[in-house]
Design a protein around this motif. Sequence first.
Motif, PDB file in Angstrom:
ATOM      1  N   SER A  10      42.789  43.863  53.370  1.00 52.80           N
ATOM      2  CA  SER A  10      40.787  44.121  53.787  1.00 52.80           C
ATOM      3  C   SER A  10      40.586  44.991  52.445  1.00 52.80           C
ATOM      4  CB  SER A  10      40.802  45.180  54.530  1.00 52.80           C
ATOM      5  OG  SER A  10      41.521  46.877  54.640  1.00 52.80           O
ATOM      6  N   ILE A  11      41.503  46.495  51.473  1.00 50.00           N
ATOM      7  CA  ILE A  11      41.249  46.313  50.262  1.00 50.00           C
ATOM      8  C   ILE A  11      42.590  46.592  49.300  1.00 50.00           C
ATOM      9  CG2 ILE A  11      41.551  49.095  50.661  1.00 50.00           C
ATOM     10  CD1 ILE A  11      39.584  49.521  49.067  1.00 50.00           C
ATOM     11  N   THR A  12      42.453  45.691  47.773  1.00 44.24           N
ATOM     12  CA  THR A  12      42.787  46.354  47.360  1.00 44.24           C
ATOM     13  C   THR A  12      41.939  46.418  45.654  1.00 44.24           C
ATOM     14  OG1 THR A  12      44.858  44.617  45.537  1.00 44.24           O
ATOM     15  CG2 THR A  12      42.623  43.440  46.701  1.00 44.24           C
ATOM     16  N   HIS A  13      43.139  46.389  44.222  1.00 37.16           N
ATOM     17  CA  HIS A  13      42.584  47.456  43.050  1.00 37.16           C
ATOM     18  C   HIS A  13      43.445  45.774  42.169  1.00 37.16           C
ATOM     19  CE1 HIS A  13      46.114  49.215  42.071  1.00 37.16           C
ATOM     20  NE2 HIS A  13      46.044  49.333  43.842  1.00 37.16           N
ATOM     21  N   CYS A  14      42.946  44.984  41.239  1.00 40.57           N
ATOM     22  CA  CYS A  14      43.279  44.953  39.810  1.00 40.57           C
ATOM     23  C   CYS A  14      42.214  44.675  38.744  1.00 40.57           C
ATOM     24  CB  CYS A  14      43.271  43.398  40.227  1.00 40.57           C
ATOM     25  SG  CYS A  14      41.771  41.967  40.617  1.00 40.57           S
ATOM     26  N   VAL A  15      43.046  43.602  37.655  1.00 39.25           N
ATOM     27  CA  VAL A  15      41.952  43.971  36.462  1.00 39.25           C
ATOM     28  C   VAL A  15      41.458  42.503  36.435  1.00 39.25           C
ATOM     29  CG1 VAL A  15      43.712  45.703  35.630  1.00 39.25           C
ATOM     30  CG2 VAL A  15      44.333  43.304  34.908  1.00 39.25           C
ATOM     31  N   PRO A  16      40.439  42.488  35.570  1.00 38.25           N
ATOM     32  CA  PRO A  16      39.909  41.022  35.417  1.00 38.25           C
ATOM     33  C   PRO A  16      40.936  39.542  35.584  1.00 38.25           C
ATOM     34  CG  PRO A  16      38.444  42.727  34.516  1.00 38.25           C
ATOM     35  CD  PRO A  16      39.684  43.619  33.994  1.00 38.25           C
ATOM     36  N   THR A  17      41.591  39.832  34.770  1.00 36.22           N
ATOM     37  CA  THR A  17      42.472  39.453  34.719  1.00 36.22           C
ATOM     38  C   THR A  17      42.851  38.235  36.063  1.00 36.22           C
ATOM     39  OG1 THR A  17      42.967  39.231  32.032  1.00 36.22           O
ATOM     40  CG2 THR A  17      44.309  38.024  33.339  1.00 36.22           C
ATOM     41  N   ILE A  18      43.468  39.127  36.683  1.00 35.36           N
ATOM     42  CA  ILE A  18      44.728  39.388  38.209  1.00 35.36           C
ATOM     43  C   ILE A  18      43.103  38.617  38.812  1.00 35.36           C
ATOM     44  CG2 ILE A  18      45.727  39.948  39.822  1.00 35.36           C
ATOM     45  CD1 ILE A  18      47.283  39.656  36.992  1.00 35.36           C
ATOM     46  N   LEU A  19      42.079  38.792  38.957  1.00 33.06           N
ATOM     47  CA  LEU A  19      40.879  38.650  39.855  1.00 33.06           C
ATOM     48  C   LEU A  19      40.405  37.269  39.623  1.00 33.06           C
ATOM     49  CD1 LEU A  19      38.753  38.478  42.057  1.00 33.06           C
ATOM     50  CD2 LEU A  19      36.529  39.665  39.891  1.00 33.06           C
ATOM     51  N   GLN A  20      40.939  36.874  37.863  1.00 34.02           N
ATOM     52  CA  GLN A  20      40.107  35.224  37.891  1.00 34.02           C
ATOM     53  C   GLN A  20      41.558  34.611  38.028  1.00 34.02           C
ATOM     54  OE1 GLN A  20      39.636  34.484  33.062  1.00 34.02           O
ATOM     55  NE2 GLN A  20      38.571  33.667  33.669  1.00 34.02           N
ATOM     56  N   MET A  21      42.993  34.737  38.384  1.00 36.50           N
ATOM     57  CA  MET A  21      43.466  33.937  38.598  1.00 36.50           C
ATOM     58  C   MET A  21      43.634  34.149  39.964  1.00 36.50           C
ATOM     59  SD  MET A  21      47.190  34.991  36.214  1.00 36.50           S
ATOM     60  CE  MET A  21      48.138  36.454  37.271  1.00 36.50           C
ATOM     61  N   VAL A  22      43.354  34.228  40.838  1.00 36.37           N
ATOM     62  CA  VAL A  22      43.623  34.965  42.260  1.00 36.37           C
ATOM     63  C   VAL A  22      42.486  33.608  42.540  1.00 36.37           C
ATOM     64  CG1 VAL A  22      43.236  35.841  44.117  1.00 36.37           C
ATOM     65  CG2 VAL A  22      44.474  36.888  42.737  1.00 36.37           C
ATOM     66  N   LEU A  23      41.199  33.676  42.010  1.00 31.68           N
ATOM     67  CA  LEU A  23      39.896  32.906  42.768  1.00 31.68           C
ATOM     68  C   LEU A  23      40.032  31.808  42.097  1.00 31.68           C
ATOM     69  CD1 LEU A  23      36.814  35.441  40.955  1.00 31.68           C
ATOM     70  CD2 LEU A  23      37.776  34.491  44.058  1.00 31.68           C
ATOM     71  N   LYS A  24      40.778  31.136  41.002  1.00 33.06           N
ATOM     72  CA  LYS A  24      40.981  29.985  40.748  1.00 33.06           C
ATOM     73  C   LYS A  24      41.926  29.340  41.847  1.00 33.06           C
ATOM     74  CE  LYS A  24      41.645  26.307  38.317  1.00 33.06           C
ATOM     75  NZ  LYS A  24      41.727  25.208  38.681  1.00 33.06           N
ATOM     76  N   GLU A  25      43.101  30.118  42.014  1.00 31.51           N
ATOM     77  CA  GLU A  25      44.031  30.024  43.224  1.00 31.51           C
ATOM     78  C   GLU A  25      43.252  29.715  44.521  1.00 31.51           C
ATOM     79  OE1 GLU A  25      47.257  28.413  45.530  1.00 31.51           O
ATOM     80  OE2 GLU A  25      46.911  28.646  42.900  1.00 31.51           O
ATOM     81  N   ALA A  26      42.548  30.762  45.235  1.00 31.56           N
ATOM     82  CA  ALA A  26      42.081  30.157  46.409  1.00 31.56           C
ATOM     83  C   ALA A  26      40.775  28.839  46.073  1.00 31.56           C
ATOM     84  CB  ALA A  26      41.196  31.462  46.499  1.00 31.56           C
TER      85      ALA A  26
END
Length: 85
Positions: A32-48
């Motif tokens: 429900s809640i997490t944290h990361c840096v923009p690079t990880i967010l970008q990779m997760v969004l691409k995978e999603a």
Amino acid sequence: PFTATMTGLKQVYPGRYAPDTLVDLIINEKVSITHCVPTILQMVLKEAQDRDVNFNGLKMIIGGSRLTEGLAKTALTQGIEVYTG
């Protein structure tokens, strides 16, 4: 993490930060809640996006570097409430 441990909240640690593993953990463990840096967010969004996944209100805190407006908008459209520190 210390407050979460003291209050007994469930915590999920991914080990290696592979986008497919992160998306699977978020879905399967109902994160429900997490944290990361923009690079990880970008990779997760691409995978999603490749898997047609919507995160339905996942809260994510971004640190480490500046969150761009475009990345924030993409996160919002995929159901992530994104915050920056």
